[in-house]
Design a protein around this motif. Structure first.
Motif, PDB file in Angstrom:
ATOM      1  N   ALA A 175       0.866  -1.192   0.000  1.00  0.00           N
ATOM      2  CA  ALA A 175       0.000   0.000   0.000  1.00  0.00           C
ATOM      3  C   ALA A 175       0.900   1.239   0.000  1.00  0.00           C
ATOM      4  O   ALA A 175       1.877   1.295   0.756  1.00  0.00           O
ATOM      5  N   TYR A 176       0.567   2.201  -0.830  1.00  0.00           N
ATOM      6  CA  TYR A 176       1.431   3.385  -1.004  1.00  0.00           C
ATOM      7  C   TYR A 176       0.825   4.591  -0.280  1.00  0.00           C
ATOM      8  O   TYR A 176      -0.285   5.014  -0.594  1.00  0.00           O
ATOM      9  N   PHE A 177       1.585   5.144   0.683  1.00  0.00           N
ATOM     10  CA  PHE A 177       1.229   6.438   1.280  1.00  0.00           C
ATOM     11  C   PHE A 177       1.938   7.486   0.431  1.00  0.00           C
ATOM     12  O   PHE A 177       3.141   7.696   0.565  1.00  0.00           O
ATOM     13  N   ILE A 207      -3.877   4.087   0.051  1.00  0.00           N
ATOM     14  CA  ILE A 207      -4.452   4.037   1.393  1.00  0.00           C
ATOM     15  C   ILE A 207      -5.698   4.908   1.360  1.00  0.00           C
ATOM     16  O   ILE A 207      -5.602   6.133   1.269  1.00  0.00           O
ATOM     17  N   GLU A 210      -6.273   8.655   2.772  1.00  0.00           N
ATOM     18  CA  GLU A 210      -5.092   9.171   3.492  1.00  0.00           C
ATOM     19  C   GLU A 210      -5.124  10.707   3.543  1.00  0.00           C
ATOM     20  O   GLU A 210      -5.602  11.371   2.617  1.00  0.00           O
ATOM     21  N   MET A 237      -4.270   3.160   7.566  1.00  0.00           N
ATOM     22  CA  MET A 237      -3.163   2.230   7.276  1.00  0.00           C
ATOM     23  C   MET A 237      -3.465   0.836   7.834  1.00  0.00           C
ATOM     24  O   MET A 237      -3.124  -0.172   7.210  1.00  0.00           O
ATOM     25  N   ILE A 247       3.387  -0.840   4.141  1.00  0.00           N
ATOM     26  CA  ILE A 247       3.144   0.491   3.593  1.00  0.00           C
ATOM     27  C   ILE A 247       4.458   0.969   2.996  1.00  0.00           C
ATOM     28  O   ILE A 247       5.504   0.853   3.645  1.00  0.00           O
ATOM     29  N   THR A 249       6.458   4.432   1.177  1.00  0.00           N
ATOM     30  CA  THR A 249       6.369   5.883   1.019  1.00  0.00           C
ATOM     31  C   THR A 249       7.531   6.343   0.139  1.00  0.00           C
ATOM     32  O   THR A 249       8.506   5.604  -0.033  1.00  0.00           O
ATOM     33  N   ILE A 277       5.697   0.672   8.137  1.00  0.00           N
ATOM     34  CA  ILE A 277       5.891   1.828   7.244  1.00  0.00           C
ATOM     35  C   ILE A 277       7.345   1.840   6.767  1.00  0.00           C
ATOM     36  O   ILE A 277       8.272   1.991   7.558  1.00  0.00           O
TER      37      ILE A 277
END
Ligand code: SF4
Ligand code: SF4
Length: 409
Positions: A175-177, A207, A210, A237, A247, A249, A277
């Motif tokens: 999952a991309y923040f 996400i 977000e 998240m 996650i 980033t 993360i």
């Protein structure tokens, strides 16, 4: 002991361990360029002893000179969380209200949404001489500062339109923040990440819902807003991690805030997500190094890059991952720049009263970049990119964009 004192009890930041060696003062970028800031030892553990006895021993103007780089914490031999002591004191004791400048700088989601829907007007207007003069005189944003450009569409809109469907076919998912910078200023970086991760066999989800990580809100005295964002992001998240391995980033500052400052400054319980993360460079390096994934690089790729390690990368201790990942690219010549603060400190360098200090801090770094004379500068922090691009003639790229350029279709 009052509830407030318990909430911000300094022993959590290891105040008592300070042995007065002053090493933190020697490494503080602010006290290195101005005598107006007495340094982390005074603003941190020394000052906190006074503040605990008497809350009026809080000097707003002096404490605001700390740009929260955390370099004092990196060098402290006792593990005193000097930067956290200072920022916690600002959250607790500051009486200064929120002005229009702080509102603008803290509300990156709102400003970004308005700017991306302005059909390019925002980029034009904000860089006009008259606008800059008015922002300087009336708002307190220095007229020498160049504003980052806003994109004509958000990354989220592109993802929904172009990428979402294709991600379903991957068994492995992350999952991309993406953060505010990718969403509103530079969607290309998010597109590069999706392409690179897809090439490694990973699908990328977003996400859902977000919000800004909260760092600009912390820095601009809006800790309640930062807490609300943090609570929201932690829940979002947690939901995303039901289908994703971790996650990822592309911003070292968002990463540091969500992993560390949610707990240390905002007193949020982030334990359900913090360890999941990952900065994308760390994740990709580990996958390639372990053989869990591969990338096919262009045989004729050639680039000479200078890597700048952002302060929060140094605090995370993750510079090594970006460096080692870049070294995996055939044809890439890498020069690691001396570890120095660039002076921007997120929104710190935008403020009229900080501009000269900000540029003085960055000056040795800008000089070194000129001496190295690379094809591009590389960094994991978007605000370092703004500062270096404004202060030197060099283009600055995220390592993920370099990998995107170096891999075969
Ligand atoms: S480096 Fe650590 S121990 Fe030394 S003065 Fe600073 S806070 Fe105290
Ligand atoms: S966080 Fe950075 S600017 Fe602030 S006191 Fe520490 S070293 Fe200095």
């Amino acid at each position: 002991m009052s509830k407030d004192i318990q909430l911000y009890q300094v022993s959590e930041n290891d105040l008592e361990k300070c042995l007065k060696c002053s090493i933190c003062n020697a490494y503080c970028p602010v006290s290195g360029v101005t005598l107006k800031f007495p340094g982390p030892k005074w603003a941190g553990p020394d000052g906190e002893r006074h503040r605990l006895k008497d809350e009026t021993c809080f000097d707003e103007k002096t404490m605001k000179m700390c740009l929260n780089c955390k370099r004092c914490e990196i060098v402290c031999p006792q593990g005193v969380k000097v930067g956290d002591i200072i920022q916690s004191a600002r959250i607790k004791y500051s009486l200064q209200g929120i002005g229009i400048r702080e509102f603008m700088l803290a509300n990156t989601d709102l400003v970004g949404t308005l700017a991306t829907h302005s059909f390019g007007l925002a980029n034009h207007v904000v860089n006009m001489g008259l606008t800059k003069w008015m922002l300087h005189k009336m708002v307190g944003i220095h007229q020498g500062r160049t504003f980052p450009a806003y994109a004509s569409h958000t990354f989220e809109a592109w993802y929904r339109r172009e990428a979402a469907k294709g991600q379903q076919s991957f068994d492995r998912k992350v999952a991309y923040f993406h953060g505010c910078y990718v969403n509103y200023n530079f969607p290309e970086l998010g597109k590069h990440l999706v392409r690179v991760l897809n090439a490694m066999g990973y699908g990328v989800s977003l996400i859902k819902g977000e919000q800004c990580c909260g760092l600009p809100a912390i820095a601009n005295g809006m800790s309640e807003k930062a807490r609300a964002n943090g609570r929201h992001n932690i829940a979002a998240m947690e939901r995303a991690l039901r289908d994703a391995e971790c996650i990822v980033t592309t911003s070292s500052s968002c990463t540091f805030t969500m992993r560390s400052e949610y707990e240390s400054l905002l007193r949020l319980d982030n334990s359900s997500v913090a360890e999941s993360i990952n900065l994308a460079t760390k994740f990709i390096y580990q996958q390639l190094k372990s053989g869990a994934a591969q990338l096919r690089f262009k045989p004729d790729f050639k680039l000479r890059v200078a890597y700048h390690s952002a302060c929060h990368m140094e605090r995370l201790g993750w510079t090594i991952y970006s460096i080692e990942l870049l070294k995996m690219i055939p044809g890439l010549e890498l020069v690691k720049l001396e570890s120095r603060c660039c002076g921007i400190g997120g929104t710190y360098g935008f403020k009229k009263e900080n501009y000269d200090v900000s540029q003085s801090i960055g000056a040795p770094l800008f000089k070194q970049i000129g001496e190295v004379d690379p094809d591009v500068v590389v960094t994991d922090c978007e605000t370092c990119k703004w500062q270096i691009e404004m202060s030197t003639p060099y283009r600055v790229m995220n390592p993920i964009s370099i990998i995107n350029d170096a891999i075969l279709d």
